[in-house]
Design an enzyme around this catalytic site. Structure first.
Site, PDB file in Angstrom:
ATOM      1  N   ARG A 118     -40.524  -8.290  31.749  1.00  0.00           N
ATOM      2  CA  ARG A 118     -39.193  -8.645  31.212  1.00  0.00           C
ATOM      3  C   ARG A 118     -38.805  -7.731  30.068  1.00  0.00           C
ATOM      4  NH1 ARG A 118     -38.592 -14.646  32.162  1.00  0.00           N
ATOM      5  NH2 ARG A 118     -40.646 -15.325  32.828  1.00  0.00           N
ATOM      6  N   TYR A 133     -13.230  -9.442  -8.757  1.00  0.00           N
ATOM      7  CA  TYR A 133     -12.722 -10.385  -7.756  1.00  0.00           C
ATOM      8  C   TYR A 133     -12.301  -9.666  -6.483  1.00  0.00           C
ATOM      9  CZ  TYR A 133      -7.966  -8.867  -8.977  1.00  0.00           C
ATOM     10  OH  TYR A 133      -6.845  -8.123  -9.167  1.00  0.00           O
ATOM     11  N   SER A 169      -6.361  -2.919  -9.433  1.00  0.00           N
ATOM     12  CA  SER A 169      -6.605  -3.634  -8.188  1.00  0.00           C
ATOM     13  C   SER A 169      -6.595  -2.590  -7.085  1.00  0.00           C
ATOM     14  CB  SER A 169      -5.508  -4.676  -7.962  1.00  0.00           C
ATOM     15  OG  SER A 169      -5.735  -5.312  -6.729  1.00  0.00           O
ATOM     16  N   LYS A 179     -38.128 -11.112  21.920  1.00  0.00           N
ATOM     17  CA  LYS A 179     -38.983 -11.897  22.810  1.00  0.00           C
ATOM     18  C   LYS A 179     -40.470 -11.620  22.528  1.00  0.00           C
ATOM     19  CE  LYS A 179     -37.809 -12.052  27.194  1.00  0.00           C
ATOM     20  NZ  LYS A 179     -37.479 -13.242  27.962  1.00  0.00           N
ATOM     21  N   CYS A 224      -7.391  -5.798  -3.330  1.00  0.00           N
ATOM     22  CA  CYS A 224      -6.415  -6.658  -2.667  1.00  0.00           C
ATOM     23  C   CYS A 224      -5.978  -6.115  -1.312  1.00  0.00           C
ATOM     24  CB  CYS A 224      -5.206  -6.905  -3.562  1.00  0.00           C
ATOM     25  SG  CYS A 224      -4.286  -5.405  -3.927  1.00  0.00           S
ATOM     26  N   ARG A 243       3.222 -10.028  -3.067  1.00  0.00           N
ATOM     27  CA  ARG A 243       4.063  -8.890  -2.663  1.00  0.00           C
ATOM     28  C   ARG A 243       5.522  -9.321  -2.801  1.00  0.00           C
ATOM     29  NH1 ARG A 243      -0.282  -8.392   1.650  1.00  0.00           N
ATOM     30  NH2 ARG A 243      -0.953  -6.204   1.697  1.00  0.00           N
ATOM     31  N   GLY A 259     -29.383 -11.866  29.682  1.00  0.00           N
ATOM     32  CA  GLY A 259     -28.992 -11.530  31.047  1.00  0.00           C
ATOM     33  C   GLY A 259     -28.498 -10.104  31.244  1.00  0.00           C
ATOM     34  N   MET A 295     -30.213  -7.200  30.763  1.00  0.00           N
ATOM     35  CA  MET A 295     -31.189  -6.233  31.289  1.00  0.00           C
ATOM     36  C   MET A 295     -32.038  -6.883  32.380  1.00  0.00           C
ATOM     37  SD  MET A 295     -32.242  -4.181  27.878  1.00  0.00           S
ATOM     38  CE  MET A 295     -32.424  -5.593  26.844  1.00  0.00           C
ATOM     39  N   THR A 308      -6.738  -1.060  -0.928  1.00  0.00           N
ATOM     40  CA  THR A 308      -7.520  -0.238   0.003  1.00  0.00           C
ATOM     41  C   THR A 308      -6.817   0.015   1.332  1.00  0.00           C
ATOM     42  OG1 THR A 308      -8.714  -2.284   0.405  1.00  0.00           O
ATOM     43  CG2 THR A 308      -9.813  -0.622  -0.952  1.00  0.00           C
ATOM     44  N   HIS A 368       2.211  -3.993   9.676  1.00  0.00           N
ATOM     45  CA  HIS A 368       2.988  -5.067   9.074  1.00  0.00           C
ATOM     46  C   HIS A 368       2.718  -6.389   9.782  1.00  0.00           C
ATOM     47  CE1 HIS A 368       6.604  -7.569   8.542  1.00  0.00           C
ATOM     48  NE2 HIS A 368       6.490  -7.162   7.296  1.00  0.00           N
ATOM     49  N   ARG A 391     -36.309 -18.385  20.553  1.00  0.00           N
ATOM     50  CA  ARG A 391     -35.500 -17.524  19.678  1.00  0.00           C
ATOM     51  C   ARG A 391     -34.525 -18.419  18.931  1.00  0.00           C
ATOM     52  NH1 ARG A 391     -32.475 -14.628  24.731  1.00  0.00           N
ATOM     53  NH2 ARG A 391     -31.567 -16.507  25.573  1.00  0.00           N
TER      54      ARG A 391
HETATM   55  C1  PEP Z   1      -2.870  -1.908  -0.153  1.00  0.00           C
HETATM   56  O1  PEP Z   1      -2.302  -0.832  -0.004  1.00  0.00           O
HETATM   57  O2  PEP Z   1      -4.085  -2.080   0.031  1.00  0.00           O
HETATM   58  C2  PEP Z   1      -2.105  -3.111  -0.533  1.00  0.00           C
HETATM   59  C3  PEP Z   1      -2.706  -4.250  -0.770  1.00  0.00           C
HETATM   60  O3  PEP Z   1      -0.749  -2.998  -0.537  1.00  0.00           O
HETATM   61  P1  PEP Z   1       0.181  -3.057   0.770  1.00  0.00           P
HETATM   62  O4  PEP Z   1      -0.675  -3.475   1.912  1.00  0.00           O
HETATM   63  O5  PEP Z   1       1.247  -4.013   0.459  1.00  0.00           O
HETATM   64  O6  PEP Z   1       0.649  -1.642   0.846  1.00  0.00           O
END
Ligand code: PEP
Ligand code: MG
Length: 912
Positions: free
Chosen positions: A122, A890, A803, A52, A870, A600, A131, A133, A806, A494, A378
């Site tokens: 203000r 990717y 790949s 502001k 992935c 998968r 709204g 504060m 994660t 899952h 704003r």
């Molecule tokens: C992962 O582990 O990141 C992965 C993509 O495999 P999944 O989720 O099937 O274990």
């Protein structure tokens, strides 16, 4: 009543504070003035002046009519808390000087008996927190100055109306008195004197009410209402600073990821009055329609009122434009009709604002006796649909560039456009809440059993599967359901992963839900919901609602497509999809996926027609038994790959060999065992014995991934054969050979990969030799164990690509189960141990380091190594930025995340 009155006595100076100020913080300029076309600050100082304050300064500079004032910086707020709710040295002097400038600018004196200056006080944080504060208006009135205001304005009614407003607001915000007391006084006065609306009250009435209010303050507060205007000012400043930490603000910050450390600025500004009669007004407006994005000035106003009347809903505001009024079927006059001169000033101002800020603005204004004053501007909040339209329109209008348009749209907001959502005004009867695991909304009948879900869906019913958690065996029921709710599990459980992949809304980890399948109901927060009852699921918010809540269908506009084309032109990262069913693969392709990053294959094993053969294979004690069971699966698996390669023709497809623990394929019920026995002629007791043997204590770290390939090589052999045969079949049919990328999961050592790669190569050679066709293919691995990242130099010698998985890499690096983390992750985020759930947004400093190590070490021995991600993070914008910075090739994500990833990848490219 708890009240720190120290603030009423003005700022404190102590030796300790002196050290504090000159030392650590080095704050010199604590107050920034603006007025009469000049300003100390500008829009670039948003962090210091709050949104502001920065925009008030900026509006002044661009010559818009803004009442003069000053901003006390957000750093003062931080210091205020660091000093135990005391002010830093120098503040009082700087406020005095800034106040004198306002006095000079408007030609009135603060506390002046004849010609009093009134101010508003203000809040204004860096990020807008509408709204949340506190605000105090009409400050500077007391028993004496109110007479001055009456004389000077020639309007006694207005003066006392303002005074009663001030007493009420100040008492509530600063003295912390219950505002109902004031409302009750006013209501009973109106009743006794037979008034129905506030505008009927005359000056004498407001005078009487002011006296009654003051008596009320003495009774409730034990002291008279403060008459010293400086005490009033410091009281209000302190209250605004304190409101940074009120519950509302705290909650809002949590919801919007706004750090506690930012603090709020305080804006003190000369009052202008929208309550000075029939040529005065107050209003709020958007320069374009915030829900559709249409280029139509859009807003509301009230004649003879102050800002809080609009918010408080005491009177119903009217439309600003004639078009809007008519479209709403509203009586009375729009601002355009009631005060055409003012309307024209406003139109000019908003054109100027949009031209200057080059974005849709949300403005607040006051009209005092026919003169327009701007109180705020704003960037306006908007729906995803509006964001797209505004960004694309502004490029067409020449206001912004394509790159700027790309940066204007929040990738996650696109979710709103890809799934049905709950209608904005719908009534929400909350049954339980959990994690917003997969976006969108759906209505359906409660069902607990996946088979039953499938049957009911086949019978044409909409169902919602409610389970403690899901397993791969439930896929058919999940697919048949409109939405999925689980009482356990996190964002990468899952249920969450599969639901996102399928585009089904999902709420996971809804801990309040207790399912009693035998009794045919679930309980949550004291309510019992029976099987067959209708519920609604809001997967974007993580809410389970009672009944059939009204929905809105998604609409992929032309603006969406236009923005995607621009995004694709600038992004470097490729975007692939995690998909395996033909439906998902097709959806991914339609959303612009440039290949499959993760297929998968285990999901294909759970198909109702195959599970018996899969179980036969697992339960078999001999290689021969497994081979003969696998022979039954091979043609089906080959057909799966043919379909995928055909849909993704010409694009890379990463097929992952079997990953989950065998444990997950075991028969669960006696019925399942009987089915396997009947299909194979094996002995039931033996089968049960074998199932017991295969049971694992810790399956996530057990007999899964490449460990299956090492111990039961015939499984991977069959899969490799199916891949090669399918690729050759599609190459022959389409004349375009697919490039399969065969991916081995859960590798920890080079030797594992070497053994398995050699077998894949051998199968490849055999198949190709047999049909006399050669196709190109690659073999690579997932990096999802810390050891794999650390030994990437060795592993890369065997791999064409890495790949990053994660989901598992996060789980194994943090030692936190991806399926159980939701039970405690909330506390970890709340206490700032993790800024975000690391299963949703990559832990860049920990897991991210392992990714960089793997990249560097892997590329050192294999410079051609292709790198992708992935895990679920492949569809998370912040993690995609990390992937861009880290030079990955990717990202791969659920089909419904593909457009989000395309936009996020473009933004990442533009900001790197
Ligand atoms: C992962 O582990 O990141 C992965 C993509 O495999 P999944 O989720 O099937 O274990
Ligand atoms: Mg994994």
């Amino acid at each position: 009543m708890i009240l720190d009155l120290s603030c009423l006595e003005g700022p404190k100076h102590t030796a300790q504070l002196n050290t504090f100020m000159s030392g650590t913080y080095g704050m010199n300029k604590l107050v920034y003035s603006f007025g009469a076309g000049q300003a100390d600050g500008d829009a670039s100082l948003k962090n210091l002046l709050g949104g502001k304050g920065a925009n008030l300064a900026e509006m002044n500079k661009i010559g818009l009519p803004v009442p003069p004032g000053f901003t006390i910086t957000t750093e003062v707020c931080t210091a205020f808390y660091a000093l135990g709710q005391k002010y830093p040295e120098g503040l009082a002097d700087q406020v005095r000087v800034a106040l004198a400038q306002i006095e000079q600018s408007v030609g009135r004196g603060f506390g002046d008996e004849a010609n009093p200056l009134l101010v508003s006080v203000r809040s204004g944080a860096r990020a807008s927190m509408p709204g949340m504060m506190d605000t105090v208006l009409n400050l500077g009135l007391n028993d004496v100055t109110v007479e001055g205001l009456a004389t000077q304005s020639g309007n006694r009614r207005f003066a006392f109306d303002s005074y009663r407003r001030f007493i009420q607001m100040y008492s509530h915000v600063v003295l912390e008195l219950d505002h109902h007391m004031f409302e009750d006084i006013l209501e009973s006065y109106k009743e006794v004197h037979d008034f129905t609306i506030d505008t009927d009250l005359e000056a004498g009435d407001w005078e009487a009410i002011v006296r009654a209010y003051q008596d009320g303050v003495v009774a409730a507060y034990g002291k008279p209402f403060p008459q010293d205007v400086n005490d009033q000012l410091w009281g209000a400043i302190g209250a605004v600073f304190r409101s940074w930490k009120n519950d509302r603000a705290h909650f809002y910050r949590k919801m919007h990821d706004i750090p506690e450390s930012w603090g709020t600025a305080v804006n003190v500004q000369a009052m202008v009055f929208g309550n000075m009669g029939e040529t005065s007004a107050t209003g709020v407006a958007f320069t374009r329609n915030p829900s559709t994005g249409e280029r139509l000035f859009y807003g509301e106003y009230l004649i003879n009122a102050q800002g809080e009347d609009v918010v408080a809903g005491i009177r119903t505001p009217k439309s600003i434009t004639k078009v809007q009024r008519e479209s709403m079927g509203e009586g009375g006059l729009s601002l355009q009709e009631a005060l055409p001169d003012v309307f024209n000033q406003l139109v000019e101002v908003y054109g100027q604002l949009e031209g200057h800020y080059r974005d849709m603005q949300d403005i607040e204004f006051t009209v005092e006796r026919g003169k327009l004053w701007m109180l705020q501007t704003r960037n306006g909040k908007r729906t995803a649909k509006a964001a797209l339209k505004i960004a694309v329109d502004m490029v067409d209008e020449g206001l912004i560039t394509q790159d700027e348009a790309i940066m204007r749209v929040d990738p996650m907001a696109l979710d709103q456009l890809l799934h049905p959502t709950i209608a904005p005004g719908a009534v929400r009867d909350l049954i339980a809440s959990g994690l917003p695991a997969s976006p969108g909304a759906a209505v359906g009948e409660v069902v607990f059993d996946p088979d039953e879900a499938e049957l009911m869906a086949k019978a044409g019913k909409s169902v919602i599967l409610v389970r403690e958690e899901t397993s791969p065996e439930d896929i058919h029921g999940m697919h048949a359901s409109r939405a999925i709710v689980t009482s356990r599990g996190g964002m990468t459980s899952h249920a969450a992963v599969v639901a996102r992949g399928m585009g089904r809304p999902c709420v996971s980890g809804a801990g309040d839900i207790r399912i009693d399948e035998a009794a045919g109901h679930f309980k949550a927060r004291g309510r019992v919901i029976r099987k067959g009852e209708l519920i609604s699921v809001d997967g974007s918010k993580g809410e389970v609602l009672f009944g059939a809540v009204e929905m809105e269908q998604p609409e992929l506009s032309g603006d969406f497509a236009a923005l995607m084309v621009w995004a694709d032109q600038v992004r470097r990262l490729k975007v692939r999809a995690n998909a395996e069913t033909p439906l998902d693969v097709r959806t991914a392709r339609e959303f612009g996926a440039e290949g499959i990053g993760l297929c998968r294959t285990e999901h294909m094993f759970f198909d109702a027609n195959r599970i018996a053969a899969v179980r036969e294979m697992i339960l078999s004690e001999t290689t021969q038994g497994r081979v003969s069971a696998l022979a039954k699966i091979l043609p089906m698996q080959r057909q799966d790959f043919v379909e995928i390669f055909t849909i993704m023709v010409g694009l890379p497809c990463t097929i992952r060999l079997l990953d989950p623990p065998l444990h997950e394929f075991l028969p669960h019920s006696l019925e399942d065992v009987e089915a396997v026995a009947a299909a194979t002629g094996l002995d039931k007791a033996k089968l049960l014995e074998r199932a017991k043997e295969l049971h694992e204590v810790n399956p996530m770290l057990g007999h899964r991934g490449c460990r299956l390939g090492i111990t039961f090589p015939e499984i991977y052999d069959m899969q490799a054969r199916a891949i090669f045969e399918a690729a050759i079949q599609v190459a022959k049919a389409s004349g375009q050979a697919p490039v399969p990328e065969i991916m081995i999961p859960l590798i920890a050592t080079e030797k594992e990969l070497q053994i398995l790669k050699d077998r894949v190569d051998a199968i490849g050679r055999e198949v190709m030799a047999k049909v006399g066709v050669t196709i190109a293919y690659q073999v690579g691995t997932m990096i999802e164990l810390p050891r794999a990242a650390l030994k990437a130099d060795e592993i890369a010698r065997q791999a064409d690509f890495f790949s990053f998985g994660t989901n598992d890499l996060t789980q194994t690096t943090l030692g936190i189960s991806r399926d159980d983390s939701s039970r405690f992750m909330g506390a970890y985020v709340e206490q700032g141990i993790f800024e975000k759930d690391p299963f949703v947004t990559l832990d860049q400093s920990g897991v991210g380091d392992l990714i960089k190590i793997a990249r560097d070490r892997g590329q050192a021995t294999n410079p051609n190594l292709k790198l992708g991600i992935c895990g679920e993070h492949g569809g998370d914008p912040a993690s995609i930025h990390f992937c861009e910075k880290s030079g990955l090739d990717y990202v791969s994500c659920s089909p419904y995340r593909v457009p989000i990833a395309r936009l996020a990848a473009a933004q990442a490219a533009l900001s790197s």
